[in-house]
Scaffold this active site. Structure first.
Site, short mmCIF file in Angstrom:
data_model
loop_
_atom_site.label_atom_id
_atom_site.label_comp_id
_atom_site.label_asym_id
_atom_site.label_seq_id
_atom_site.Cartn_x
_atom_site.Cartn_y
_atom_site.Cartn_z
CD GLU A 213 27.04 11.34 12.29
OE1 GLU A 213 27.20 11.60 13.49
OE2 GLU A 213 27.20 10.19 11.82
CD GLU B 52 29.28 7.97 9.58
OE1 GLU B 52 28.85 7.44 10.63
OE2 GLU B 52 30.00 8.98 9.59
#
Ligand code: BMA
Length: 376
Positions: free
Chosen positions: A186, A295
């Site tokens: 991320e 994810e």
């Protein structure tokens, strides 16, 4: 054009195409199993693996029950992809930040691999500058751990602990288990120390390149496929690759995305998912990489047909190799809140998930075994 010339032209076009399409992971010394996994993931052609984080360790209302998994208890089959998390290992802790003992994790990884599943590993590393959590966004953290800088040695010591664990992941015959390794995940977000608050793009790329180089060359790990992973903070291809460490480093390009809030807005989420996935997919094709959703989830799944009505129709429009549902942590004592992303037996979206399981594009454990990800 004479037939002979046409044949020659087709031959030349084909060979030049074969040269640009490497079909090999970035690590020139990749183990045969890692090479095979890479090729397989690249050739799924519209099908995708369904994964679950910490699937074998615990679920909603259970912990460490032999052979259990919330997904398996619901559909009768394991996920095809198993996600595990190393946060805490950098300090020599016996358990990760979510309480999973590393010894148990190693065994779960072996079990998943033996079943023909695919393994991916993330690392919520504590900030090496101050030992605070991964969510400590002290400025210049990244710059301060680069080679020659104040905290570099400490970072290397931490990385060594990761390397030791990764090199202990072997099957019963002693062969290294291929791992989709997803460090500094991320990265386009501003909530981790390696994210946009902790450094600039050039520092981030240096850190990523150093890390992978160290694992490959110093620690001789050749079972890793490297995953570049953003959040959803991008609206075009340049933004998606703003922190990309390079074609010689990454094997997978991916993003993480979560739906939050009002289920009424689920179609907006689907629209965004479509656009982010489209960008990641195009970049994977252009750079000759594997595209993936590292994810995804909607905590508590408040929409009972979320899987088949919201995400599956979007997935159908794209080619990507896998999607991983985040962990079924269950009840968090501290916050008094529930956290889970895969339904379990008895959940209102259980029957919807069964339909998702039956969809022709989704790959779960049994099919993963049949596809044989590691051997020709
Ligand atoms: C988050 C949550 C946390 C967990 C972290 C690392 O998204 O699930 O509870 O500690 O991931 O696994």
């Amino acid at each position: 054009m004479k037939h002979k010339h046409l044949v020659l032209l087709v031959f030349l076009l084909k060979t030049s195409f074969a040269f640009t399409q490497t079909d090999r992971p970035t690590d020139k010394e990749s183990t045969p199993e890692a090479v095979h996994l890479y090729k397989k993931l690249k050739s799924l052609n519209g099908k995708y693996l369904v994964g679950h984080q910490d699937a074998l360790a615990y679920g909603v209302n259970w912990k460490y029950v032999d052979s259990a998994s919330d997904i398996k208890n619901l559909v009768g089959d394991y996920p095809a992809l198993y996600g595990w998390e190393l946060g805490g290992i950098e300090q020599g802790a016996p358990k990760n930040l979510d309480g999973v003992p590393f010894d148990a994790m190693r065994q779960f990884i072996k079990d998943g691999y033996r079943r023909g599943g695919v393994i991916t590993i993330s690392w919520h590393a504590r900030n090496p500058v101050n030992d605070s959590t991964a969510w400590d966004t002290t400025r210049h953290s990244v710059a301060n751990i680069l080679p020659g800088q104040r905290y570099h040695k400490k970072f290397v010591r931490n990385l060594n602990r990761v390397a030791v664990f990764l090199s202990s992941l072997k099957d019963d015959t002693g062969k290294p288990i291929p791992i989709l390794f997803r460090p500094f995940h991320e990265c386009t977000g501003n909530w981790f120390w390696w994210g946009v608050t902790g450094g600039n793009p050039s520092e981030f790329k240096q850190l990523f390149r150093f890390t992978v180089g160290y694992l490959r060359e110093k620690m001789k790990l050749h079972n890793l496929l490297i995953v570049y992973n953003t959040g959803t903070e991008y609206d075009n291809e340049d933004e998606f690759l703003r922190l990309y460490p390079g074609d010689d480093i990454a094997d997978v390009v991916s993003f993480d995305t979560y739906e939050r809030g009002d289920p009424e807005l689920s179609y907006d989420f689907a629209e965004k998912l479509d656009s982010k996935l489209g960008i990641a997919e195009r970049m994977a094709a252009r750079h000759d990489k594997i595209g993936a959703i590292a994810e995804i989830g909607y905590n508590g799944i408040p929409l009972s047909r979320w899987f088949t009505k919201i995400i599956e129709p979007v997935f159908k429009k794209h080619k990507f190799a896998y999607m991983l549902l985040w962990r079924n942590a269950g009840y968090h004592l501290k916050s008094g809140k529930m956290e889970y992303y895969a339904p379990f037996a008895g959940h209102p979206s259980a029957s919807d998930f069964l339909d998702f399981y039956k969809a022709p594009e989704t790959i779960f454990g049994q099919e993963a075994k049949e596809l044989s990800f590691y051997t020709p």
